[in-house]
Design a protein around this motif. Structure first.
Motif, PDB file in Angstrom:
ATOM      1  N   PRO A 120      -1.341  -0.192  11.884  1.00 53.68           N
ATOM      2  CA  PRO A 120      -3.285  -0.151  10.964  1.00 53.68           C
ATOM      3  C   PRO A 120      -3.720   0.980   9.899  1.00 53.68           C
ATOM      4  N   ILE A 121      -4.074  -0.112   8.953  1.00 58.37           N
ATOM      5  CA  ILE A 121      -4.341   0.614   7.516  1.00 58.37           C
ATOM      6  C   ILE A 121      -6.047   0.780   7.705  1.00 58.37           C
ATOM      7  N   SER A 122      -6.034   2.019   7.278  1.00 55.77           N
ATOM      8  CA  SER A 122      -7.273   2.604   7.342  1.00 55.77           C
ATOM      9  C   SER A 122      -8.344   1.994   6.734  1.00 55.77           C
ATOM     10  N   GLU A 123     -10.063   2.308   7.406  1.00 54.79           N
ATOM     11  CA  GLU A 123     -10.823   1.944   6.942  1.00 54.79           C
ATOM     12  C   GLU A 123     -11.375   2.450   5.599  1.00 54.79           C
ATOM     13  N   GLY A 124     -11.696   0.995   4.201  1.00 52.83           N
ATOM     14  CA  GLY A 124     -12.159   1.489   3.258  1.00 52.83           C
ATOM     15  C   GLY A 124     -10.921   1.572   1.893  1.00 52.83           C
ATOM     16  N   HIS A 137      -8.454   0.575  -0.472  1.00 52.32           N
ATOM     17  CA  HIS A 137      -7.417   1.190  -1.118  1.00 52.32           C
ATOM     18  C   HIS A 137      -6.602   0.289  -2.698  1.00 52.32           C
ATOM     19  N   ASN A 138      -5.395   0.562  -2.858  1.00 49.49           N
ATOM     20  CA  ASN A 138      -4.727   0.355  -3.744  1.00 49.49           C
ATOM     21  C   ASN A 138      -3.632   0.012  -3.251  1.00 49.49           C
ATOM     22  N   ILE A 139      -3.197  -1.511  -3.283  1.00 44.50           N
ATOM     23  CA  ILE A 139      -1.469  -0.916  -2.846  1.00 44.50           C
ATOM     24  C   ILE A 139      -0.956  -2.042  -4.575  1.00 44.50           C
ATOM     25  N   TYR A 140       0.523  -1.609  -4.778  1.00 48.66           N
ATOM     26  CA  TYR A 140       1.479  -1.918  -6.108  1.00 48.66           C
ATOM     27  C   TYR A 140       2.565  -2.260  -5.409  1.00 48.66           C
ATOM     28  N   ALA A 168      -6.527  -4.086  -5.519  1.00 51.68           N
ATOM     29  CA  ALA A 168      -6.964  -3.596  -4.746  1.00 51.68           C
ATOM     30  C   ALA A 168      -7.485  -4.235  -3.162  1.00 51.68           C
ATOM     31  N   LEU A 169      -7.045  -3.348  -2.551  1.00 43.21           N
ATOM     32  CA  LEU A 169      -7.610  -4.081  -0.904  1.00 43.21           C
ATOM     33  C   LEU A 169      -8.170  -3.215   0.023  1.00 43.21           C
ATOM     34  N   VAL A 170      -9.192  -3.749   0.494  1.00 41.12           N
ATOM     35  CA  VAL A 170     -10.964  -3.582   0.861  1.00 41.12           C
ATOM     36  C   VAL A 170     -10.114  -3.805   2.883  1.00 41.12           C
ATOM     37  N   LEU A 218       0.852   1.043  -0.670  1.00 39.67           N
ATOM     38  CA  LEU A 218      -0.420   1.514  -0.414  1.00 39.67           C
ATOM     39  C   LEU A 218      -0.720   2.912  -0.506  1.00 39.67           C
ATOM     40  N   ASP A 219      -1.054   2.842  -1.579  1.00 38.88           N
ATOM     41  CA  ASP A 219      -2.293   3.838  -2.422  1.00 38.88           C
ATOM     42  C   ASP A 219      -1.125   4.667  -2.765  1.00 38.88           C
TER      43      ASP A 219
END
Length: 260
Positions: free
Chosen positions: A102-106, A108-111, A128-130, A74-75
Motif C-alpha cells: 500500500p502506498i501512503s496517502e498524499g 508522490h513522484n514515480i521515476y 506525479a502520483l496522488v 517511488l519517490d
C-alpha cells in the motif's frame, strides 16, 4: 594490415571513456515512459490521481540488444528488484509492474531510471502520483433535489412527470458546510447503477470558509434519461473519486407523450 595497425594505435590514444560508454549507448534502454495506472479513479482516468493505494503501473520503453536495465522508483525508493524491461531491440515495447505494498496517502513522484542506486541517475521518465483515500466531509443528507419547474412539462409543473429527458434539478445548499473548491456536486441516478448524469465543479466563490453561500444551485442532466421512473440524488465527490454522504432521492418519471 596497415589500416588495422593504425586503428589499434588510435584506440590506444583515444579517451577510454568513449569505449566505456559504448555498450550503454548502443545496447541499453534508451527511452521509457509512463502510460497508465490500472485504477485511475475519479474525474479523470489519465491524471494519476486515485483512491486506490495498491497499483499496477504500465508504460513503454525502447531498448538495444541488452535491455535489462530499467527500474521503477517511488519517490526515493526503488520498488523493482530487477529490471522491468525484458525484450531486446524494441521500440515502444510495453512494461507492467504491480506494486502490492500500500502506498501512503498524499503526493508522490514515480521515476524510471537505468540506475539501481538513485532516482536521478540515468532518469528517463518521471510522473506525479496522488493517493487520496479520504472521503469529502460534506453531507447532503438534509436535502432532496427538486425538478425545476421549467423542466417539469405537461399539465403540472410540480408533479415530477416530464417529457424532457435532460431536465434541470435545483439543490438548496445554503448553510451546508464541508465543501472544497475543485470538488464536484453530482446528480446520481440510483435507478441506473448510480450513474452520474450531471455535475458541477465547486468554485471558491460559492463558499464562505467551506460553507455554501451562493444560493440555490441548478444542475443540468447531461446524459439523457430513458423513459420510465428514476430516483435522482445529489452527492459530493473529489478529484480522486471519493464521495460524501448522499442526499435523499426524488422520484421522477420521464414520459413519452409522442402521439401514436
Amino acid at each position: 594490415m596497415g589500416d588495422l595497425k593504425e586503428i589499434k594505435q588510435w584506440r590506444k590514444k583515444a579517451s577510454p571513456h568513449i569505449f566505456a560508454l559504448e555498450p550503454r549507448m548502443l545496447f541499453a534502454v534508451s527511452a521509457a515512459s509512463f502510460t497508465s495506472i490500472n485504477t485511475d479513479t475519479g474525474s479523470s482516468s489519465t491524471d494519476f490521481i486515485t483512491n486506490d493505494n495498491t497499483l499496477t503501473f504500465s508504460g513503454t520503453y525502447t531498448s538495444g540488444s541488452s535491455p535489462n536495465n530499467l527500474y521503477l522508483w517511488l519517490d526515493t525508493t526503488r520498488i523493482t528488484a530487477s529490471s522491468i524491461s525484458t525484450s531486446n531491440s524494441q521500440t515502444n515495447a510495453t512494461w507492467t509492474y504491480t506494486y502490492a505494498t500500500p502506498i501512503s496517502e498524499g503526493s508522490h513522484n514515480i521515476y524510471l531510471t537505468t540506475s539501481t542506486t538513485s532516482n536521478s541517475s540515468g532518469q528517463l521518465a518521471s510522473h506525479a502520483l496522488v493517493i487520496d483515500t479520504s472521503s469529502p466531509t460534506t453531507s447532503l443528507s438534509s436535502i432532496t433535489p427538486d425538478l425545476k419547474a421549467s423542466s417539469d412539462s405537461g399539465v403540472s409543473n410540480t408533479d415530477n412527470i416530464t417529457e424532457i429527458t435532460t431536465p434541470t434539478f435545483t439543490l438548496s445548499l445554503n448553510g451546508i458546510g464541508g465543501f472544497s473548491a475543485g470538488d464536484f456536486i453530482n446528480l446520481v441516478d440510483t435507478s441506473n447503477a448510480n450513474a452520474v448524469i450531471g455535475s458541477y465543479t465547486i468554485l471558491a466563490s460559492d463558499l464562505t470558509s467551506g460553507v455554501w453561500s451562493s444560493g440555490d444551485k441548478d444542475i443540468n442532466v447531461t446524459s439523457a434519461l430513458s423513459y420510465g421512473v428514476h430516483t435522482i440524488k445529489a452527492q459530493v465527490s473529489d478529484v480522486a473519486g471519493n464521495t460524501g454522504t448522499i442526499s435523499s432521492g426524488l422520484s421522477v418519471t420521464i414520459q413519452d407523450i409522442t402521439a401514436p
